[in-house]
Design a protein around this motif. Structure first.
Motif, PDB file in Angstrom:
ATOM      1  N   LEU A   1      -0.949  94.526  -3.684  1.00 25.02           N
ATOM      2  CA  LEU A   1       0.186  94.688  -4.585  1.00 25.02           C
ATOM      3  C   LEU A   1       0.128  93.753  -5.798  1.00 25.02           C
ATOM      4  O   LEU A   1       0.397  94.200  -6.925  1.00 25.02           O
ATOM      5  N   PRO A   2      -0.196  92.446  -5.640  1.00 25.73           N
ATOM      6  CA  PRO A   2      -0.253  91.589  -6.837  1.00 25.73           C
ATOM      7  C   PRO A   2      -1.248  92.087  -7.875  1.00 25.73           C
ATOM      8  O   PRO A   2      -0.972  92.033  -9.080  1.00 25.73           O
ATOM      9  N   SER A   3      -2.398  92.582  -7.416  1.00 21.30           N
ATOM     10  CA  SER A   3      -3.388  93.116  -8.352  1.00 21.30           C
ATOM     11  C   SER A   3      -2.857  94.341  -9.072  1.00 21.30           C
ATOM     12  O   SER A   3      -2.968  94.467 -10.298  1.00 21.30           O
ATOM     13  N   VAL A   4      -2.247  95.260  -8.322  1.00 20.95           N
ATOM     14  CA  VAL A   4      -1.702  96.479  -8.920  1.00 20.95           C
ATOM     15  C   VAL A   4      -0.618  96.138  -9.941  1.00 20.95           C
ATOM     16  O   VAL A   4      -0.579  96.693 -11.056  1.00 20.95           O
ATOM     17  N   LEU A   5       0.280  95.231  -9.594  1.00 23.89           N
ATOM     18  CA  LEU A   5       1.378  94.877 -10.488  1.00 23.89           C
ATOM     19  C   LEU A   5       0.875  94.234 -11.777  1.00 23.89           C
ATOM     20  O   LEU A   5       1.368  94.534 -12.875  1.00 23.89           O
ATOM     21  N   LEU A   6      -0.111  93.350 -11.667  1.00 24.29           N
ATOM     22  CA  LEU A   6      -0.592  92.655 -12.866  1.00 24.29           C
ATOM     23  C   LEU A   6      -1.379  93.610 -13.774  1.00 24.29           C
ATOM     24  O   LEU A   6      -1.243  93.558 -15.005  1.00 24.29           O
ATOM     25  N   VAL A   7      -2.195  94.473 -13.180  1.00 28.76           N
ATOM     26  CA  VAL A   7      -2.892  95.472 -13.996  1.00 28.76           C
ATOM     27  C   VAL A   7      -1.885  96.387 -14.686  1.00 28.76           C
ATOM     28  O   VAL A   7      -2.024  96.719 -15.876  1.00 28.76           O
ATOM     29  N   ALA A   8      -0.837  96.773 -13.960  1.00 25.13           N
ATOM     30  CA  ALA A   8       0.197  97.626 -14.551  1.00 25.13           C
ATOM     31  C   ALA A   8       0.915  96.918 -15.692  1.00 25.13           C
ATOM     32  O   ALA A   8       1.183  97.510 -16.741  1.00 25.13           O
ATOM     33  N   ALA A   9       1.220  95.636 -15.500  1.00 26.70           N
ATOM     34  CA  ALA A   9       1.895  94.883 -16.552  1.00 26.70           C
ATOM     35  C   ALA A   9       1.021  94.787 -17.800  1.00 26.70           C
ATOM     36  O   ALA A   9       1.498  94.956 -18.930  1.00 26.70           O
ATOM     37  N   GLY A  10      -0.257  94.528 -17.598  1.00 29.97           N
ATOM     38  CA  GLY A  10      -1.161  94.451 -18.742  1.00 29.97           C
ATOM     39  C   GLY A  10      -1.295  95.774 -19.470  1.00 29.97           C
ATOM     40  O   GLY A  10      -1.274  95.833 -20.713  1.00 29.97           O
ATOM     41  N   MET A  11      -1.415  96.872 -18.718  1.00 30.16           N
ATOM     42  CA  MET A  11      -1.540  98.186 -19.342  1.00 30.16           C
ATOM     43  C   MET A  11      -0.255  98.571 -20.065  1.00 30.16           C
ATOM     44  O   MET A  11      -0.298  99.250 -21.096  1.00 30.16           O
ATOM     45  N   THR A  12       0.888  98.146 -19.552  1.00 30.46           N
ATOM     46  CA  THR A  12       2.149  98.428 -20.236  1.00 30.46           C
ATOM     47  C   THR A  12       2.169  97.774 -21.612  1.00 30.46           C
ATOM     48  O   THR A  12       2.567  98.388 -22.609  1.00 30.46           O
ATOM     49  N   GLY A  13       1.716  96.513 -21.678  1.00 28.93           N
ATOM     50  CA  GLY A  13       1.663  95.828 -22.966  1.00 28.93           C
ATOM     51  C   GLY A  13       0.628  96.409 -23.904  1.00 28.93           C
ATOM     52  O   GLY A  13       0.831  96.465 -25.117  1.00 28.93           O
ATOM     53  N   ALA A  14      -0.491  96.883 -23.371  1.00 28.55           N
ATOM     54  CA  ALA A  14      -1.554  97.407 -24.222  1.00 28.55           C
ATOM     55  C   ALA A  14      -1.290  98.841 -24.656  1.00 28.55           C
ATOM     56  O   ALA A  14      -1.625  99.233 -25.777  1.00 28.55           O
ATOM     57  N   ALA A  15      -0.682  99.638 -23.775  1.00 31.49           N
ATOM     58  CA  ALA A  15      -0.548 101.062 -24.064  1.00 31.49           C
ATOM     59  C   ALA A  15       0.579 101.365 -25.033  1.00 31.49           C
ATOM     60  O   ALA A  15       0.466 102.276 -25.857  1.00 31.49           O
ATOM     61  N   ALA A  16       1.673 100.634 -24.953  1.00 29.49           N
ATOM     62  CA  ALA A  16       2.850 100.972 -25.752  1.00 29.49           C
ATOM     63  C   ALA A  16       2.568 101.046 -27.256  1.00 29.49           C
ATOM     64  O   ALA A  16       2.969 102.007 -27.908  1.00 29.49           O
ATOM     65  N   PRO A  17       1.876 100.060 -27.862  1.00 33.45           N
ATOM     66  CA  PRO A  17       1.665 100.130 -29.311  1.00 33.45           C
ATOM     67  C   PRO A  17       0.397 100.850 -29.738  1.00 33.45           C
ATOM     68  O   PRO A  17       0.143 100.976 -30.939  1.00 33.45           O
ATOM     69  N   LEU A  18      -0.408 101.324 -28.796  1.00 31.60           N
ATOM     70  CA  LEU A  18      -1.737 101.807 -29.155  1.00 31.60           C
ATOM     71  C   LEU A  18      -1.693 103.083 -29.990  1.00 31.60           C
ATOM     72  O   LEU A  18      -2.419 103.227 -30.976  1.00 31.60           O
ATOM     73  N   THR A  19      -0.849 104.043 -29.602  1.00 35.35           N
ATOM     74  CA  THR A  19      -0.787 105.301 -30.347  1.00 35.35           C
ATOM     75  C   THR A  19      -0.438 105.050 -31.808  1.00 35.35           C
ATOM     76  O   THR A  19      -1.110 105.540 -32.721  1.00 35.35           O
ATOM     77  N   THR A  20       0.601 104.263 -32.053  1.00 35.74           N
ATOM     78  CA  THR A  20       1.019 104.015 -33.422  1.00 35.74           C
ATOM     79  C   THR A  20      -0.013 103.198 -34.178  1.00 35.74           C
ATOM     80  O   THR A  20      -0.230 103.399 -35.375  1.00 35.74           O
ATOM     81  N   ALA A  21      -0.680 102.266 -33.499  1.00 37.21           N
ATOM     82  CA  ALA A  21      -1.725 101.487 -34.148  1.00 37.21           C
ATOM     83  C   ALA A  21      -2.871 102.390 -34.609  1.00 37.21           C
ATOM     84  O   ALA A  21      -3.408 102.230 -35.701  1.00 37.21           O
ATOM     85  N   VAL A  22      -3.238 103.355 -33.771  1.00 38.75           N
ATOM     86  CA  VAL A  22      -4.310 104.293 -34.150  1.00 38.75           C
ATOM     87  C   VAL A  22      -3.882 105.120 -35.349  1.00 38.75           C
ATOM     88  O   VAL A  22      -4.633 105.300 -36.313  1.00 38.75           O
ATOM     89  N   LEU A  23      -2.664 105.648 -35.322  1.00 40.42           N
ATOM     90  CA  LEU A  23      -2.193 106.485 -36.420  1.00 40.42           C
ATOM     91  C   LEU A  23      -2.039 105.687 -37.710  1.00 40.42           C
ATOM     92  O   LEU A  23      -2.194 106.233 -38.811  1.00 40.42           O
ATOM     93  N   SER A  24      -1.763 104.387 -37.598  1.00 40.89           N
ATOM     94  CA  SER A  24      -1.589 103.547 -38.781  1.00 40.89           C
ATOM     95  C   SER A  24      -2.928 103.110 -39.376  1.00 40.89           C
ATOM     96  O   SER A  24      -2.961 102.581 -40.483  1.00 40.89           O
ATOM     97  N   ALA A  25      -4.017 103.317 -38.638  1.00 47.22           N
ATOM     98  CA  ALA A  25      -5.317 102.823 -39.087  1.00 47.22           C
ATOM     99  C   ALA A  25      -6.009 103.755 -40.067  1.00 47.22           C
ATOM    100  O   ALA A  25      -7.028 103.386 -40.650  1.00 47.22           O
TER     101      ALA A  25
END
Length: 480
Positions: A378-402
């Protein structure tokens, strides 16, 4: 596909011109969600079903790898072509054809008498998904405008994450109660509902004025290059190591990839992947980050349930539930990360999020055959999920802004294809893990976790490099 976050094809919807407003926009949204959910449910379910499929059809490690990659290969290579077909022939028509193909492939998988037939069905599923995924979002883009479009895409992303969460648990229960074949049969009622509702409530959206030739040659070359490279990597990762055949396949893939670049250069803006995209340092950095990060994530989401079933004796239902916190964290944390991205810019969140994924993968070193789920998994799953949440949220807009506006559709489609390619390559390299048992399986899991952590840290560096000077750029919340 994986049970990870929805990919950057949300950009397909963000750049579509608005068409005539339908009488029932909420039903249109439901139809698009039903279609997209096919891909997310199926991708997350199959990871849990691999051990049962191997027992049922006698598949070895290479065969199990191709159960994943026979689907990802056509999806990765044909995703952009699927969007182009929608522009040419209408998004509604191509979506219905794609869902029908997916249903046909699902029925073939459920009835497969042997592994070869199963792989053929998975390939048909991949072609279908490459048609319906971009066009379901294109329909959203032509149905909604402004803030309503953003809300619709947000609902789509949230429901996709929930579908990915429910998929492994439902699939595991079906495997335990009946058979692995049931995980493909659940696609049929979803597909029937998506087709019926689409035909009933979605008007044929206006086609684009440009009707240039489709880049069929580019699609063929991309598929051939990906197919040969994945086959070569799969064979090379087997215990016998690299052979002349696997080396030759990778070399041939490199030559075909060079031909693909030459063809795309001659096509200009009509290309499947316009080379002008690679003039943007930001886009290059973001795509490198996506390739590395989603490669690491795909390996994690594939190996954890497999090791829990084969190495720790979990039932399929329990192994599916083991990853349930991942999409739940993504669903809850996504809006918060989107707000933070608007305040601090994409660079910091993408970099820190990728690094947190790396730390979460390092925690997978604590997973043993007799380890407690609560203290090790569970700790591994939660931390990977937390990291992906931070990375995924702005990625679409960052790509479109590039990139400039005329390339936003191609840029978002390219990034989505890159995320699938990361999973494709990662799966091809996991043969040694899937072929091992007992203590060797746990040891190989730990090696894979170390490699994945390294890839995630490299992804963080790519994000930091690619978005240099862009740290404070305002980012609108977007689902990935």
């Amino acid at each position: 596909m994986s049970s990870g976050p929805p990919s950057c094809e949300a950009g397909f919807a963000a750049v579509e011109a608005s068409g005539d407003h339908p009488r029932h926009p909420r039903l249109v949204l439901i139809a698009c969600i039903l279609a997209s959910s096919l891909g997310f449910v199926d991708g997350s379910v199959v990871n849990v079903g691999l051990p049962a499929i191997g027992r049922g059809l006698g598949g070895d490690a290479a065969g199990l790898q191709w159960v994943i990659n026979a689907y990802l290969l056509p999806l990765s290579a044909l995703l952009l072509l699927g969007g182009g077909l929608g522009d040419r022939f209408g998004s509604r028509r191509i979506l219905v054809i794609g869902v029908a193909l997916f249903a046909l492939g699902s029925a073939g998988c459920a009835a497969a008498p042997g592994l070869a037939w199963l792989l053929a069905g998975r390939a048909v599923q991949g072609v279908g998904a490459a048609l319906f995924l971009p066009n379901s979002l294109a329909i959203l883009g032509s149905t909604f405008e402004g803030a309503a479009r953003g809300r619709a895409i947000g609902v789509w992303a949230a429901v996709s994450a929930i579908s990915a969460a429910v998929g492994p648990v439902l699939g595991g229960a079906l495997i335990d109660l009946w058979s692995w074949r049931a995980i493909f049969l659940i696609n049929l009622p979803l597909a029937a509902g998506a087709i019926a509702l689409t035909l009933a409530v979605v008007a044929a959206p206006p086609r684009r004025a440009e009707t240039g030739r489709l880049d069929l040659l580019g699609a063929i070359l991309a598929t051939a290059a990906l197919g040969l490279s994945v086959w070569g990597l799969t064979v090379g990762a087997e215990p016998r190591g690299w052979t002349s055949a696997s080396i030759g396949a990778v070399a041939a893939a490199a030559l075909i990839a060079a031909a693909f670049v030459w063809v795309e250069g001659r096509q200009g803006d009509r290309a499947l992947t316009p080379l002008a995209l690679f003039a943007s340092r930001q886009l290059v950095g973001l795509n490198l980050m996506t390739l590395l990060l989603y490669g690491a994530l795909s390996g994690f989401l594939l190996l954890v349930p497999y090791v829990l079933i084969v190495g720790a004796g979990y039932r399929a239902t329990a192994a599916g539930a083991a990853l349930l916190p991942f999409p739940l964290v993504m669903t809850v944390g996504g809006p918060v990360m989107g707000t933070l991205a608007g305040r601090f810019g994409a660079r910091l969140l993408l970099t820190v999020g990728s690094a947190i994924v790396g730390v979460g993968l390092l925690l997978a070193l604590r997973i043993e055959g007799d380890a407690s789920y609560w203290s090790a998994v569970l700790p591994s799953v939660l931390l990977v999920a937390a990291g992906m949440t931070g990375a995924a949220a702005p990625l679409t807009t960052a790509v479109l802004s590039a990139v400039d506006r005329r390339h936003t559709g191609s840029a978002s489609g390219l990034n989505s294809a890159v995320s699938r390619t990361g999973g494709l390559v990662a799966t091809a390299l996991l043969g040694a893990v899937l072929a091992s048992r007992g203590a060797a399986l746990i040891a190989h899991l730990h090696q894979a976790a170390l490699v994945g952590a390294g890839l995630a840290m490299m992804a963080a560096l790519c994000a930091w490099w690619g978005l240099a000077g862009d740290a404070r750029r305002a980012q609108a919340p977007a689902g990935r």
